[in-house]
Design a protein around this motif. Sequence first.
Motif, PDB file in Angstrom:
ATOM      1  N   LEU A   1       0.951  -1.277  -0.042  1.00 48.49           N
ATOM      2  CA  LEU A   1       0.011   0.036   0.228  1.00 48.49           C
ATOM      3  C   LEU A   1       0.797   1.067  -0.020  1.00 48.49           C
ATOM      4  O   LEU A   1       0.610   2.094  -0.785  1.00 48.49           O
ATOM      5  CB  LEU A   1      -1.048   0.002   1.245  1.00 48.49           C
ATOM      6  CG  LEU A   1      -2.398  -0.634   1.146  1.00 48.49           C
ATOM      7  CD1 LEU A   1      -3.086  -0.571   2.267  1.00 48.49           C
ATOM      8  CD2 LEU A   1      -2.947  -0.176  -0.108  1.00 48.49           C
ATOM      9  N   ALA A   2       1.932   1.297   0.647  1.00 48.75           N
ATOM     10  CA  ALA A   2       2.899   2.327   0.973  1.00 48.75           C
ATOM     11  C   ALA A   2       3.333   2.736  -0.470  1.00 48.75           C
ATOM     12  O   ALA A   2       3.656   3.832  -0.794  1.00 48.75           O
ATOM     13  CB  ALA A   2       3.976   2.132   1.876  1.00 48.75           C
ATOM     14  N   PHE A  22       2.296   1.678  -3.617  1.00 49.21           N
ATOM     15  CA  PHE A  22       1.305   1.921  -4.686  1.00 49.21           C
ATOM     16  C   PHE A  22       0.623   3.288  -4.446  1.00 49.21           C
ATOM     17  O   PHE A  22       0.117   4.018  -5.115  1.00 49.21           O
ATOM     18  CB  PHE A  22       0.505   0.686  -4.930  1.00 49.21           C
ATOM     19  CG  PHE A  22       1.242  -0.106  -5.460  1.00 49.21           C
ATOM     20  CD1 PHE A  22       1.640  -0.082  -6.924  1.00 49.21           C
ATOM     21  CD2 PHE A  22       1.624  -1.438  -4.829  1.00 49.21           C
ATOM     22  CE1 PHE A  22       2.373  -1.253  -7.530  1.00 49.21           C
ATOM     23  CE2 PHE A  22       2.200  -2.605  -5.521  1.00 49.21           C
ATOM     24  CZ  PHE A  22       2.537  -2.554  -6.987  1.00 49.21           C
ATOM     25  N   THR A  23       0.188   3.607  -3.008  1.00 49.34           N
ATOM     26  CA  THR A  23      -0.414   4.807  -2.887  1.00 49.34           C
ATOM     27  C   THR A  23       0.319   5.795  -2.225  1.00 49.34           C
ATOM     28  O   THR A  23       0.000   7.013  -2.399  1.00 49.34           O
ATOM     29  CB  THR A  23      -1.250   4.334  -1.698  1.00 49.34           C
ATOM     30  OG1 THR A  23      -0.665   4.343  -0.392  1.00 49.34           O
ATOM     31  CG2 THR A  23      -2.173   3.016  -1.958  1.00 49.34           C
ATOM     32  N   ARG A  24       1.471   5.529  -1.906  1.00 51.05           N
ATOM     33  CA  ARG A  24       2.476   6.495  -1.383  1.00 51.05           C
ATOM     34  C   ARG A  24       1.864   7.257  -0.369  1.00 51.05           C
ATOM     35  O   ARG A  24       2.452   8.602   0.211  1.00 51.05           O
ATOM     36  CB  ARG A  24       2.932   7.681  -2.502  1.00 51.05           C
ATOM     37  CG  ARG A  24       3.388   7.155  -3.610  1.00 51.05           C
ATOM     38  CD  ARG A  24       4.421   7.746  -4.739  1.00 51.05           C
ATOM     39  NE  ARG A  24       5.080   7.174  -5.512  1.00 51.05           N
ATOM     40  CZ  ARG A  24       6.027   7.627  -6.233  1.00 51.05           C
ATOM     41  NH1 ARG A  24       6.560   8.600  -6.049  1.00 51.05           N
ATOM     42  NH2 ARG A  24       6.862   6.798  -7.253  1.00 51.05           N
ATOM     43  N   ARG A  25       0.810   6.670   0.481  1.00 53.14           N
ATOM     44  CA  ARG A  25       0.618   7.419   1.687  1.00 53.14           C
ATOM     45  C   ARG A  25       0.782   6.552   3.043  1.00 53.14           C
ATOM     46  O   ARG A  25       0.284   5.503   2.986  1.00 53.14           O
ATOM     47  CB  ARG A  25      -1.246   7.737   1.584  1.00 53.14           C
ATOM     48  CG  ARG A  25      -1.549   8.535   0.419  1.00 53.14           C
ATOM     49  CD  ARG A  25      -3.038   8.486   0.307  1.00 53.14           C
ATOM     50  NE  ARG A  25      -3.782   9.134   1.421  1.00 53.14           N
ATOM     51  CZ  ARG A  25      -5.040   9.322   1.687  1.00 53.14           C
ATOM     52  NH1 ARG A  25      -5.882   8.732   0.557  1.00 53.14           N
ATOM     53  NH2 ARG A  25      -5.661   9.728   2.686  1.00 53.14           N
ATOM     54  N   LEU A  57      -1.382   5.909   6.049  1.00 54.09           N
ATOM     55  CA  LEU A  57      -2.552   5.115   5.823  1.00 54.09           C
ATOM     56  C   LEU A  57      -2.284   3.759   5.771  1.00 54.09           C
ATOM     57  O   LEU A  57      -2.706   2.820   6.241  1.00 54.09           O
ATOM     58  CB  LEU A  57      -3.159   5.592   4.457  1.00 54.09           C
ATOM     59  CG  LEU A  57      -4.431   4.705   4.140  1.00 54.09           C
ATOM     60  CD1 LEU A  57      -5.647   4.741   5.120  1.00 54.09           C
ATOM     61  CD2 LEU A  57      -4.732   5.331   2.600  1.00 54.09           C
ATOM     62  N   SER A  58      -1.205   3.513   4.893  1.00 55.95           N
ATOM     63  CA  SER A  58      -0.889   2.121   4.628  1.00 55.95           C
ATOM     64  C   SER A  58      -0.164   1.626   6.191  1.00 55.95           C
ATOM     65  O   SER A  58      -0.444   0.350   6.233  1.00 55.95           O
ATOM     66  CB  SER A  58       0.474   2.207   3.876  1.00 55.95           C
ATOM     67  OG  SER A  58       0.053   2.962   2.773  1.00 55.95           O
ATOM     68  N   LYS A  95       3.570  17.139  -2.907  1.00 51.90           N
ATOM     69  CA  LYS A  95       3.447  16.252  -1.985  1.00 51.90           C
ATOM     70  C   LYS A  95       3.467  17.093  -0.530  1.00 51.90           C
ATOM     71  O   LYS A  95       3.327  16.769   0.530  1.00 51.90           O
ATOM     72  CB  LYS A  95       4.147  15.184  -1.648  1.00 51.90           C
ATOM     73  CG  LYS A  95       3.913  13.987  -2.863  1.00 51.90           C
ATOM     74  CD  LYS A  95       5.074  13.155  -2.868  1.00 51.90           C
ATOM     75  CE  LYS A  95       4.805  12.174  -3.910  1.00 51.90           C
ATOM     76  NZ  LYS A  95       5.828  11.096  -4.051  1.00 51.90           N
TER      77      LYS A  95
END
Length: 518
Positions: free
Chosen positions: A22-23, A25-28, A31-32, A247
């Motif tokens: 998740l980190a 692919f979402t770069r968040r 949240l990940s 960002k």
Amino acid sequence: MNVLSHADSALSLLPPVVAILLAIFTRRVLLSLGVGILLGALLLTQFSLGDTSLFLVDTVKGLVWDDGALNSWNLQILGFLVMLGMITALITVSGASRAFAEWAKNRIRNKRDAKLMTVFLGCVVFIDDYFNSLVVGSISKPITDRYYISRAKLAYLLDSTAAPICVISPVSSWGAYIIALIGGILTAHGFTESGHLSVFVQMIPMNFYAIFAMLLLLCVAIWGLDVGPMRQHELKAQKGELFDESKGLPPGANADLPEADTGKIIGLFLPILALIAATLYFMISSGADVLAADGNAFSVLGAFENTEVSQSLFYGSIVGFIVTLGLAFAQKLSMELIIKGITAGARSMLPAIYILLFAWSIAGVIGQLETGKYMASLVTGAIPFALLPAVLFILAGITAFSTGTSWGTFGIMLPIAADMAMGSDSTMMLPMLSAVLAGAVFGDHCSPISDTTILSSTGASCHHIDHVITQLPYALIVALISIVGYVVLGYTASVMAGFMACCAVFAVSVVGLKYYAR
């Protein structure tokens, strides 16, 4: 609250794998990590919502209060971050960073020199990886910014000198920890003739990843071997975009702070020197107190082996802050400017603190799931003995990548490697232990949930996932070089043969990178 273990289950891999993917692919990052923590909590409590809520509350509380007392390690590391943020911001508003940049302009005349200066400082400041990344980042940033070197490149320069230097340096927090671990392992297996320090020194040339990570870093710094995502960041930096501005501000950034015109170079170096000297003093002093309490004679290595790292970093940062504040008053900066610098510096560290708190939380969840033990259990099976150094390197890398901790991987994998060597060929003990050390640093370099990777991003004021993705190709190249070396070492039982094989693959890799980066 019913909390279960999944040490014998592949399910224990799910939280770190989900968080990492998740980190990426979402770069968040937050949240990940949050999703990974929640998933791990659900697995541990058999998806009981009530127990999951209690578990999460206990996990968060444990970050601050653990075993009936304050969690001093966590709080002191966070305090060190805040103090360093305030020191950096005060140095900025005093104009000292700009003065240093002006002074260096006539001495460091190009990008290559700026990168080599950063590498040199990273090799000199080797007492601790946290300390290395944050302090060297503070010194180097004004120069690398002046020559339009991307923050992603700076983060790579910091990260690839921090852990690789610390893991092969006996006089460092890492070296002391490893020597203590190896000493216990060797004693348990009857190896009492060789001194623990001499054994550690013998293992240095067998740590292929640490050695060739630094050699590749030098080649990248000298020849500008920018490939993959790093090439894109460097091209943007040439246009003045040192980090991805879409960002927002990255952790540790102090953009738009006013700078005094009266700054002097001493305003940069005196606080940093005070910070380094005070931290070294407190590290040796706290270690010496433990030695004295146990009735042991004082030695520098013994002091580092027993030192209170987080406490020493925090106390050292207080001394550094006092010196920085004193210089600001001596420079007659306005109180308004000083307060603005202090508040901006503390605030600049909040993103890093949030990520670190989440990373610690998921590390705790992963620890209870016993992900590392499950990874270690995969070693057993029909694996040819000659391949074990390479297999241990890969497995230690995956374990560190999944758990986000080199030190935890050392604790899990080193005893297993020793037992496997004793069960097959005791002469391969040191190569197999070295392969674990090398693999753990490799996995740590690649992991978005690693605290050392997070702090390298912070030291460079680079967005965290940008650092992870730009460093990954270089880490994978060195990992491939290391695997070849460990395979050759395993089949020949010769460290020299393994090292020469690494050199050959390294030379081919550098030629290929030079061709690709043209």
